[in-house]
Scaffold this motif. Structure first.
Motif, mmCIF file in Angstrom:
data_model
loop_
_atom_site.group_PDB
_atom_site.id
_atom_site.type_symbol
_atom_site.label_atom_id
_atom_site.label_comp_id
_atom_site.label_asym_id
_atom_site.label_seq_id
_atom_site.Cartn_x
_atom_site.Cartn_y
_atom_site.Cartn_z
ATOM 1 N N VAL A 125 0.863 -1.187 0.000
ATOM 2 C CA VAL A 125 0.000 0.000 0.000
ATOM 3 C C VAL A 125 0.893 1.229 0.000
ATOM 4 O O VAL A 125 1.798 1.350 0.824
ATOM 5 C CB VAL A 125 -0.924 0.012 1.238
ATOM 6 N N CYS A 126 0.659 2.126 -0.954
ATOM 7 C CA CYS A 126 1.459 3.347 -1.016
ATOM 8 C C CYS A 126 1.094 4.239 0.150
ATOM 9 O O CYS A 126 -0.073 4.472 0.422
ATOM 10 C CB CYS A 126 1.225 4.101 -2.321
ATOM 11 N N ASN A 127 2.117 4.717 0.838
ATOM 12 C CA ASN A 127 1.855 5.647 1.930
ATOM 13 C C ASN A 127 2.663 6.927 1.759
ATOM 14 O O ASN A 127 3.079 7.542 2.726
ATOM 15 C CB ASN A 127 2.138 4.983 3.283
ATOM 16 N N SER A 155 0.623 11.919 -1.437
ATOM 17 C CA SER A 155 -0.729 12.086 -1.992
ATOM 18 C C SER A 155 -1.666 10.997 -1.488
ATOM 19 O O SER A 155 -2.826 11.254 -1.159
ATOM 20 C CB SER A 155 -0.692 12.059 -3.521
ATOM 21 N N CYS A 156 -1.158 9.765 -1.437
ATOM 22 C CA CYS A 156 -1.993 8.679 -0.936
ATOM 23 C C CYS A 156 -2.287 8.875 0.545
ATOM 24 O O CYS A 156 -3.397 8.630 1.012
ATOM 25 C CB CYS A 156 -1.314 7.338 -1.184
ATOM 26 N N TRP A 157 -1.273 9.331 1.249
ATOM 27 C CA TRP A 157 -1.455 9.604 2.671
ATOM 28 C C TRP A 157 -2.545 10.654 2.872
ATOM 29 O O TRP A 157 -3.439 10.491 3.703
ATOM 30 C CB TRP A 157 -0.117 10.075 3.258
ATOM 31 N N SER A 165 6.635 3.034 -1.270
ATOM 32 C CA SER A 165 6.819 4.436 -1.637
ATOM 33 C C SER A 165 5.992 4.769 -2.866
ATOM 34 O O SER A 165 5.568 3.865 -3.596
ATOM 35 C CB SER A 165 8.289 4.712 -1.929
ATOM 36 N N CYS A 166 5.829 6.069 -3.109
ATOM 37 C CA CYS A 166 5.009 6.587 -4.205
ATOM 38 C C CYS A 166 5.138 5.733 -5.458
ATOM 39 O O CYS A 166 6.220 5.429 -5.939
ATOM 40 C CB CYS A 166 5.421 8.026 -4.529
ATOM 41 N N LEU A 167 3.982 5.325 -5.988
ATOM 42 C CA LEU A 167 3.938 4.411 -7.131
ATOM 43 C C LEU A 167 3.733 5.133 -8.454
ATOM 44 O O LEU A 167 3.558 4.501 -9.484
ATOM 45 C CB LEU A 167 2.785 3.414 -6.927
ATOM 46 N N ALA A 168 3.723 6.455 -8.428
ATOM 47 C CA ALA A 168 3.414 7.245 -9.624
ATOM 48 C C ALA A 168 1.987 6.980 -10.091
ATOM 49 O O ALA A 168 1.714 6.835 -11.274
ATOM 50 C CB ALA A 168 4.410 6.991 -10.756
ATOM 51 N N ALA A 169 1.081 6.887 -9.128
ATOM 52 C CA ALA A 169 -0.333 6.744 -9.444
ATOM 53 C C ALA A 169 -1.127 7.682 -8.540
ATOM 54 O O ALA A 169 -2.276 7.415 -8.198
ATOM 55 C CB ALA A 169 -0.772 5.295 -9.243
ATOM 56 N N CYS A 170 -0.510 8.798 -8.168
ATOM 57 C CA CYS A 170 -1.043 9.673 -7.125
ATOM 58 C C CYS A 170 -2.387 10.295 -7.482
ATOM 59 O O CYS A 170 -3.139 10.687 -6.601
ATOM 60 C CB CYS A 170 -0.046 10.781 -6.814
ATOM 61 N N GLY A 171 -2.696 10.412 -8.782
ATOM 62 C CA GLY A 171 -3.968 10.985 -9.199
ATOM 63 C C GLY A 171 -5.130 10.078 -8.844
ATOM 64 O O GLY A 171 -6.269 10.523 -8.751
HETATM 65 S S1 FES Z 1 1.752 9.151 -3.405
HETATM 66 FE FE1 FES Z 1 0.859 7.179 -3.645
HETATM 67 S S2 FES Z 1 1.134 6.809 -5.742
HETATM 68 FE FE2 FES Z 1 2.156 8.700 -5.471
#
Ligand code: FES
Ligand SMILES: Cc1cc2nc3c(=O)[nH]c(=O)nc-3n(C[C@H](O)[C@H](O)[C@H](O)COP(=O)(O)O)c2cc1C
Ligand code: SF4
Lengths: 418, 225
Positions: B98-100, B103-105, B139-145
């Motif tokens: 799970v991305c944390n 943006s996901c946070w 870490s950020c998966l580049a799917a933040c949108g």
């Molecule tokens: S912050 Fe979760 S995909 Fe970028």
């Protein structure tokens, strides 16, 4: 002026990623034109276009390519940075998923311009079955159509394109760490100089242009419009449009193409439908997690590289995060700092120790166990990390640490004892 | 004994004949991407291939991959420990990351992590006792949108996740064979250590009734006091 759609015009078409769709929209018409030009002429157009690298540093692409062209050591390489890992950034993935051919055409033109016959697209490992699979399909189609391989379109220019993938490490987005990784090693950034563009500094120690996916996707447009026309779009010295990857508490998050230099307020209101119901804008991350924070009052700032540099933050990767009143900025910073502490490669003491200290101090602060001195210490440690390290990750951690405290001190003070 | 320096002789393959075939074909393709004198550059790809087959990279597997590319085992180990997608311990048949990141946070990823923790009965960084699932914070998966985002078995993106959709996903993974980390039959035994932390993403601590995640980076060595 309504924003021209230069990079995203095919995005909403069905099967937008196929060669057929791309060609129907005029794709692969810039390539034959480019191949009839001299490579140096293309670089000259790119210089005129004021194209700035979209990976984070905003370096003028034409200038970088001239560095590579001046080198007399062969072979030369162009390596593509598709490692997209900066928190809040997701536009390269969208390009690869939605119009990989635009990028591939730009890549071929770029390779021709810097005299490269073997190129690598380094994708982050997580992309393998999604964005990279789309890219590979596009590369295969390009080969089959004669746009890649031997004697492209009868021009005598040969080019081999390979997509490769990493294995999970933010630092491999740093260009020299990327080269190390591409050579099969752990991603330790290299000490510069020599820079990648110079002999001794690039891939296999040969002169190498490292470019971001989005940067290259602009090449077909520049060849079609000409550098001067392209440069008229956008802001002074910041040519063209940019893909802003917007996330956070907005009505409509996503990737939006807007002229370089659009204000953050206009981006929010005109493209993202404003903040969500019940949300009031509190803070803006203007260019990925490593950029200094902006307050809601600063939303009028223009988003080009030079304006934001003058304002002591950066346009960075184009990942814009709008945060609302529900966010305590100390918590947000603690989250970011965990990221940097985890992703620091550990080569440089100020970065390895600094990010870990910052992260622990911030965790202590958000757990309600800190005092005012801890907040001051965060600020001071961050200052001491700047400009002392092999790569810019440490500065990218220090910039938010300092600015979050400077601009949102009350959020920190609310969590700590006297 | 795994030699630490250069290889002295051939190293035994960890693969079944069928796995060997896939590995060899994949390795040939990976090596062909590089100039002939740069075969070692294919190391990352070769490790991915081995992990695709076996689910994780044991010392003998690393030694074998190194042997095939003339890379000393210690260099292989250096690479495996550096990158988070490689596993140096058996992990669950399914791994949920799970991305944390920011943006996901901001969009509630901690709630998602907590929900997964409760569903699976493990903390991030752990594997369930039955060996079915590992949970990680990534870490950020580049799917933040499309936050919050998650990653299943290293390569499958799931976006706009909710506690409900994660629940459904976990149910689906439990039932569907063929979607797991490794392709081949797993040379893994239920292992008394499975419940320990797996190597990889940020290490997490905390109790199930506290906040789901509070992460302590491994980097650094000095405790601020
Ligand atoms: S912050 Fe979760 S995909 Fe970028
Ligand atoms: C820590 C760190 C991470 C980076 N991550 C990326 C990345 O994920 N993608 C990218 O294109 N550039 C990234 N960069 C910037 C690259 O080093 C480099 O400037 C860029 O790829 C050059 O391409 P451009 O001139 O086309 O922008 C990163 C830089 C640093 C210091
Ligand atoms: S600044 Fe940090 S990430 Fe960059 S080389 Fe130094 S230790 Fe590694």
């Amino acid at each position: 002026m309504p924003a021209p759609k230069l990079l995203t015009k095919d995005w909403d078409k069905p099967s937008s990623w196929t060669l057929e769709t791309y060609r129907q929209g005029g794709g692969y018409q810039a390539l034959p034109r480019a191949l009839k030009m001299q490579p140096q002429q293309i670089v000259d157009e790119v210089v005129k276009s004021n194209l700035r690298g979209r990976g984070g540093a905003g370096f003028p692409t034409g200038m970088k390519w001239n560095f590579v062209r001046k080198e007399t050591s062969f072979p030369k390489y162009l390596v593509v940075n598709a490692d997209e890992g900066e928190p809040g950034t997701f536009k390269d993935r969208e390009i690869l998923l939605r119009s990989p051919h635009l990028f591939v055409e730009g890549l071929i033109i770029g390779c021709y311009a810097v005299d490269c016959h073997l190129t690598y697209v380094y994708c982050r490992g997580e992309f393998r079955d999604s964005a990279m699979a789309r890219l590979q399909q596009a590369i295969d189609e390009a080969y089959a159509a004669g746009f890649a391989g031997k004697n492209i379109l009868g021009s005598g220019f040969d080019l081999e394109i390979h997509a490769v993938f990493g294995a999970g490490a933010y630092i491999c987005g740093e260009e020299t760490a990327l080269l190390e990784s591409l050579e099969g090693r752990k991603g330790y950034p290299r000490l510069k100089p020599p820079f990648p563009a110079n002999a001794g500094g690039g891939l296999f120690r040969q002169p190498t242009a490292v470019n971001n996916v989005e940067t290259l996707a602009n090449l077909p447009v520049i060849v079609t419009l000409g550098g001067d026309e392209y440069g008229k779009i956008g802001a002074p010295k910041n040519g063209g449009t940019r893909l802003f990857a917007v996330s956070g508490h907005v009505k409509k998050p996503g990737v939006f193409e807007a002229p370089m230099g659009i204000s953050f307020k206009a981006l929010l209101d005109e493209y993202c439908g404003g903040m969500r119901e019940g949300s009031t804008l509190k803070a803006i991350i203007p260019g990925g997690g490593s950029s200094a924070i902006m307050t809601a009052a600063e939303a009028e700032w223009a988003s080009d590289f030079d304006t934001l540099k003058a304002k002591k933050t950066m346009a960075g990767s184009g990942g814009v995060v709008y945060l609302d009143q529900s966010v305590n900025m100390a918590h947000a910073l603690a989250n970011l700092m965990r990221f940097y502490a985890h992703e620091s490669c550990g080569q440089c003491t100020p970065c390895r120790e600094g990010t870990a200290w910052l992260s622990r101090l911030l965790d202590k602060i958000v757990a309600g166990k800190g005092d005012k001195r801890d907040v001051d210490n965060v600020h001071q440690i961050a200052r001491q990390m700047e400009m002392k390290t092999i790569c810019a990750l440490a500065d990218g951690a220090a910039m938010p640490a300092k600015s979050y405290i400077e601009k949102f001190r009350a959020d920190f003070d609310a969590l700590v004892r006297g | 004994m795994i030699p630490l320096g250069t290889q002295s002789g051939p190293v035994e393959s960890p693969f079944t004949p069928e796995q060997q075939q896939r590995f060899d074909a994949g390795l040939a393709r990976a090596v062909a991407k590089y100039p002939p004198d740069r075969r070692k550059a294919a190391l990352l790809a070769a490790l991915h291939l081995a992990q695709d087959e076996l689910g994780w990279l044991s010392e003998p597997t690393m030694a074998y991959v190194g042997f095939r590319l003339d890379v000393p085992p210690v260099r292989v180990r250096e690479v495996v420990t550096f990158y988070t997608m490689y596993r140096m311990r058996p992990v669950g048949r399914h791994q949920i990351g799970v991305c944390n990141s920011i943006s996901c946070w901001a969009m509630g990823s901690e709630k998602i992590l907590k929900h997964c923790s409760e569903l699976l009965g493990i903390h991030p960084g752990e594997t369930t006792r039955d060996g079915q699932f590992s949970l990680e914070e990534v870490s950020c998966l580049a799917a933040c949108g499309n936050a919050p985002a998650a990653l299943v078995n290293n390569f499958r993106y799931v976006e706009n996740v909710t506690p409900e959709s994660m629940g459904a996903l976990i149910g689906e993974l439990r039932e569907k064979p063929g979607t797991e980390m490794a392709k081949g039959p797993l040379p893994r035994m239920p292992d008394p250590h499975l419940h320990e932390q797996s190597q990889g993403a940020p290490q997490a601590t905390g109790s199930l009734d506290g906040p789901a995640v509070s992460t302590h980076p491994e980097a650094g060595s000095t405790e601020p006091r």
